[in-house]
Write a protein that holds these residues in place. Sequence first.
Motif, PDB file in Angstrom:
ATOM      1  N   PHE A 468      42.582  42.342  44.724  1.00 49.11           N
ATOM      2  CA  PHE A 468      41.592  43.345  44.321  1.00 49.11           C
ATOM      3  C   PHE A 468      41.017  43.024  42.941  1.00 49.11           C
ATOM      4  N   VAL A 469      41.909  42.732  41.984  1.00 54.45           N
ATOM      5  CA  VAL A 469      41.440  42.413  40.633  1.00 54.45           C
ATOM      6  C   VAL A 469      40.701  41.084  40.624  1.00 54.45           C
ATOM      7  N   TYR A 470      41.229  40.096  41.353  1.00 56.76           N
ATOM      8  CA  TYR A 470      40.577  38.788  41.370  1.00 56.76           C
ATOM      9  C   TYR A 470      39.177  38.879  41.967  1.00 56.76           C
ATOM     10  N   LYS A 471      39.017  39.676  43.026  1.00 52.39           N
ATOM     11  CA  LYS A 471      37.703  39.797  43.666  1.00 52.39           C
ATOM     12  C   LYS A 471      36.702  40.524  42.784  1.00 52.39           C
ATOM     13  N   MET A 472      37.209  41.325  41.836  1.00 52.10           N
ATOM     14  CA  MET A 472      36.303  41.954  40.878  1.00 52.10           C
ATOM     15  C   MET A 472      35.570  40.896  40.067  1.00 52.10           C
ATOM     16  N   ASN A 473      36.251  39.781  39.827  1.00 52.53           N
ATOM     17  CA  ASN A 473      35.608  38.674  39.120  1.00 52.53           C
ATOM     18  C   ASN A 473      34.421  38.142  39.915  1.00 52.53           C
ATOM     19  N   LEU A 474      34.620  37.995  41.213  1.00 56.03           N
ATOM     20  CA  LEU A 474      33.583  37.418  42.060  1.00 56.03           C
ATOM     21  C   LEU A 474      32.361  38.323  42.150  1.00 56.03           C
ATOM     22  N   HIS A 478      29.737  37.345  35.517  1.00 54.05           N
ATOM     23  CA  HIS A 478      30.257  36.314  34.625  1.00 54.05           C
ATOM     24  C   HIS A 478      29.974  34.940  35.218  1.00 54.05           C
ATOM     25  N   PRO A 479      29.476  34.000  34.436  1.00 54.10           N
ATOM     26  CA  PRO A 479      29.221  32.651  34.965  1.00 54.10           C
ATOM     27  C   PRO A 479      30.496  31.951  35.409  1.00 54.10           C
ATOM     28  N   ASN A 480      31.595  32.225  34.749  1.00 51.22           N
ATOM     29  CA  ASN A 480      32.877  31.637  35.126  1.00 51.22           C
ATOM     30  C   ASN A 480      33.849  32.763  35.433  1.00 51.22           C
ATOM     31  N   PRO A 481      34.146  33.025  36.726  1.00 52.78           N
ATOM     32  CA  PRO A 481      35.016  34.155  37.086  1.00 52.78           C
ATOM     33  C   PRO A 481      36.372  34.113  36.418  1.00 52.78           C
ATOM     34  N   ASP A 482      36.880  32.908  36.104  1.00 44.30           N
ATOM     35  CA  ASP A 482      38.211  32.815  35.495  1.00 44.30           C
ATOM     36  C   ASP A 482      38.257  33.418  34.098  1.00 44.30           C
ATOM     37  N   ASP A 483      37.099  33.642  33.496  1.00 45.69           N
ATOM     38  CA  ASP A 483      37.053  34.180  32.143  1.00 45.69           C
ATOM     39  C   ASP A 483      37.035  35.704  32.112  1.00 45.69           C
ATOM     40  N   ALA A 484      37.088  36.361  33.271  1.00 41.95           N
ATOM     41  CA  ALA A 484      36.928  37.808  33.300  1.00 41.95           C
ATOM     42  C   ALA A 484      38.113  38.483  33.978  1.00 41.95           C
ATOM     43  N   PHE A 485      38.263  39.774  33.680  1.00 41.07           N
ATOM     44  CA  PHE A 485      39.241  40.645  34.328  1.00 41.07           C
ATOM     45  C   PHE A 485      40.639  40.025  34.360  1.00 41.07           C
ATOM     46  N   THR A 486      41.231  39.970  33.192  1.00 43.11           N
ATOM     47  CA  THR A 486      42.585  39.450  33.028  1.00 43.11           C
ATOM     48  C   THR A 486      43.569  40.264  33.865  1.00 43.11           C
ATOM     49  N   MET A 487      44.538  39.572  34.464  1.00 41.60           N
ATOM     50  CA  MET A 487      45.576  40.229  35.255  1.00 41.60           C
ATOM     51  C   MET A 487      46.887  39.491  35.020  1.00 41.60           C
ATOM     52  N   ARG A 587      48.921  49.317  34.270  1.00 41.92           N
ATOM     53  CA  ARG A 587      47.972  49.674  33.209  1.00 41.92           C
ATOM     54  C   ARG A 587      46.653  48.931  33.362  1.00 41.92           C
ATOM     55  N   MET A 588      46.753  47.650  33.699  1.00 41.31           N
ATOM     56  CA  MET A 588      45.542  46.841  33.826  1.00 41.31           C
ATOM     57  C   MET A 588      44.712  47.293  35.027  1.00 41.31           C
ATOM     58  N   LEU A 589      45.380  47.564  36.151  1.00 40.83           N
ATOM     59  CA  LEU A 589      44.658  48.008  37.337  1.00 40.83           C
ATOM     60  C   LEU A 589      43.952  49.332  37.075  1.00 40.83           C
ATOM     61  N   GLN A 590      44.634  50.283  36.445  1.00 39.77           N
ATOM     62  CA  GLN A 590      44.001  51.568  36.154  1.00 39.77           C
ATOM     63  C   GLN A 590      42.835  51.395  35.194  1.00 39.77           C
ATOM     64  N   HIS A 591      42.987  50.507  34.228  1.00 39.94           N
ATOM     65  CA  HIS A 591      41.912  50.222  33.277  1.00 39.94           C
ATOM     66  C   HIS A 591      40.655  49.753  34.008  1.00 39.94           C
ATOM     67  N   TYR A 592      40.830  48.884  34.988  1.00 37.68           N
ATOM     68  CA  TYR A 592      39.679  48.369  35.739  1.00 37.68           C
ATOM     69  C   TYR A 592      39.134  49.407  36.715  1.00 37.68           C
ATOM     70  N   LEU A 593      40.014  50.230  37.303  1.00 38.51           N
ATOM     71  CA  LEU A 593      39.547  51.303  38.183  1.00 38.51           C
ATOM     72  C   LEU A 593      38.711  52.316  37.404  1.00 38.51           C
ATOM     73  N   ASP A 594      39.021  52.454  36.114  1.00 34.52           N
ATOM     74  CA  ASP A 594      38.256  53.367  35.258  1.00 34.52           C
ATOM     75  C   ASP A 594      36.971  52.737  34.731  1.00 34.52           C
ATOM     76  N   GLY A 595      36.688  51.506  35.150  1.00 39.41           N
ATOM     77  CA  GLY A 595      35.461  50.830  34.721  1.00 39.41           C
ATOM     78  C   GLY A 595      35.598  50.043  33.443  1.00 39.41           C
ATOM     79  N   GLY A 596      36.831  49.806  32.998  1.00 44.49           N
ATOM     80  CA  GLY A 596      37.036  49.073  31.753  1.00 44.49           C
ATOM     81  C   GLY A 596      36.691  47.603  31.860  1.00 44.49           C
ATOM     82  N   LYS A 597      36.416  47.004  30.717  1.00 44.82           N
ATOM     83  CA  LYS A 597      36.087  45.579  30.659  1.00 44.82           C
ATOM     84  C   LYS A 597      37.361  44.738  30.603  1.00 44.82           C
ATOM     85  N   SER A 598      37.189  43.418  30.665  1.00 45.79           N
ATOM     86  CA  SER A 598      38.337  42.524  30.677  1.00 45.79           C
ATOM     87  C   SER A 598      39.189  42.697  29.425  1.00 45.79           C
ATOM     88  N   LEU A 599      40.479  42.538  29.606  1.00 40.38           N
ATOM     89  CA  LEU A 599      41.435  42.693  28.513  1.00 40.38           C
ATOM     90  C   LEU A 599      41.747  41.337  27.891  1.00 40.38           C
TER      91      LEU A 599
END
Length: 768
Positions: A468-474, A478-487, A587-599
């Motif tokens: 779920f978190v990885y697909k948020m990158n896709l 972001h030009p490089n998905p690996d740079d976004a949405f840390t998990m 914590r990270m999943l809830q942060h992203y569900l709330d619309g937060g940016k990458s950590l």
Amino acid sequence: MANRRKKTQIASQKEQIHDFFKENRDRIYTLNDLYNHFDIIDQEDKLFLRLMVEDLVDEGKLKPEGRARYVINEDTKSSNLIDGKVDFVNPKFAFIRYNDQQSDIFVPAEDLQGALDGDTVRVKITGERKNGKNPEGRVVEILKRGRDEIVGKIKVYSTYALVSPDNKGFHEQVFIAKDKMNGAETDDLVIVKILTFPKGSIQATGEIIEVLGKSGDNNAEMNAIMAEFGLPVKFPEDVLRESEAISEVITNEEIAKRKDMRKTLTFTIDPADAKDFDDAISYKNLENGNFEIGVHIADVSHYLRPNTKLEEEAFRRATSVYLVDRTIPMLPEKLSNNLCSLRPNEDKLVFSAVFEVNSSAEVVGEWFGRAVIHSDRRFAYEQAQDVIEGDNETEPVYGPLLKNLNKLALILRKKRFEKGAFNFETNEVKFNLDEAGRPVGVYQKVRKDAHKLIEEFMLLANKHVAEFVYKMNLKSDHPNPDDAFTMVYRVHEPPNPTKIETFAAFANKLGFPIKTGSTASLSKSLNGLMTQIEGTPMQNVLESLAVRTMSKARYTTQNLGHFGLAFNHYSHFTSPIRRYPDVMAHRMLQHYLDGGKSLPVADFEEKCKHSSDMEKLAAEAERASIKYKQVEFMSYQSKTDIFQGVVTGVADFGIFVEIENTGCEGMVRLADLTDDFYEYDADNFRVVGRRKNKIIGFGNAVRVKIKATDLERRSMDLELVSVEGSSFAIKEGGSGKSSHRGQSSKGGRKTSGGRADGKRSSSKKRRK
């Protein structure tokens, strides 16, 4: 690319990558640049290239410049100075370990310059050993001490005392002055603070900072094991006060923020003696013929808040520790057994993964978020197994439900194996203990369908949270998905090619061909091996060796996949009561569900490394407690009793034997075999009698007696009564013989825990 993964070809490919950087020194290159240059598209090949790049970084040939960005290391110069960690395997010598891909450095004890086991040192290479397998060196600088406290047994004299360390890598006694004894008496187990470290002929000195109790006392011994590995037992008072102050009331305002699932049938399945229930399953039949299956996990992050003493202590511990007779929890009892435990007939706050699943066990819908549940029933594994195997008339509600869940779990399990997951069914060693903690029985716990049912749905949740978190990158821009949405991912990398080739050669000699050309063929071969040996005396031995051949699972923010489970994306989400990385994932999943940016990656990567390190220490402590209880159990047996066993390893100084149905392992020393002049045949994992040509080797069924047990060293010497035949025929080949009669080598390199075959005694608890 799979067929190029032989050792020499791997070296060649690494050289090609290094040459590319040497020829292109003008800029920084990303992994994507390398994928394009080498025309790599397949995900498996990308992972393989990434691992080779990391090897080049470890070797100092490349230098990272940010995440997934590399440049040639211009500072690399030929040098014979290497930094590594001391593994003090023997009073006469140590090995310096610094790179899994390189041979360890042999250092004689007199050249350690006072370095101790676990110290980080700088070594100067002085030459090669005569065997040609290891470079030889001497320590020129101690960079960092591994520890300044040790655990041991004290012997008090009139004006001083000596402490003999429990740590097998600490080979010197510590001198304690009379005014530094802190009331300790002879045979007490104590914790010593080292005041001066040994140097040359000067002995280490210390002071007693805690008396744990008498040697042999169960509580003292278990606390000594925790202290030996630097693991905390008691919670600080301020942490306990903070936990006790947390309200147990679930307010209507809090419920209103969550998905209310209290009316959905929910239950837990756990060990009979469990006190903390961190996961529950809910079940509902849907009108379209599908099933709603909820995986509900204790919402620890609701109670464990950042910038608190509780948070600091949970991070410091990072994991619960499971010794033979007790659990040392990550969280105080108020949280682990009360607030966060999903006890039956109570409303509880959870973080949930709810799936719509069809009859083919395909996930056709999913929801993640915070919820509130009410567990209707608590099952022990044995009770759930009885329901699965029983008739529905006895359990009209849970019978059909659990049988359907089991059916779906079996489908999920089959799909994993078809995709290349490994089918390692190792069993846990368990003990029957009396009131004083003494082992009066030992057995191996067998996993049945009820265990596997829970496991499959926990794996499903962990996998889908990571996806779920990885697909948020896709979906991001972001030009490089690996740079976004840390998990925080739980990763398990492919095995070291050299190690897997060594294991394959070993298995081949036993008559089990292992194909290592690709991950698919390796998985198929290993699963075939497990099927062939199931139920045989060799099952636990070969499974343990195969597991130790694999890379160790760890935590990281890099999505490297899970090789053993055959998952491209995998996290740990389902056990936050006992694992800190799961708290981070929540914590990270809830942060992203709330619309937060990458950590920030750096903060979480450091926490991942700490969690991995603490998990390793906890596993070592658990193994030590099991080994202690195994030896203690055998110490109560009669010296005249004869036990069935199987040869699990052969070294140039002895034969290792595992006692049938106990997991207890001991050694028959070659010095005690007086019926012949035995030669050690290293290439074929056996010893051979020179005159009578008697063979004793890996897989032989044997009968033994107990010669001696040593609880302090957690070891057992055995007397060989008879050899009853070989379980498997060894293919002939090689020499590698060394002769022994009436002598025992005190040398011999300790490989993976002191065994010539790499076997280390283990509780066999799986940490996926």
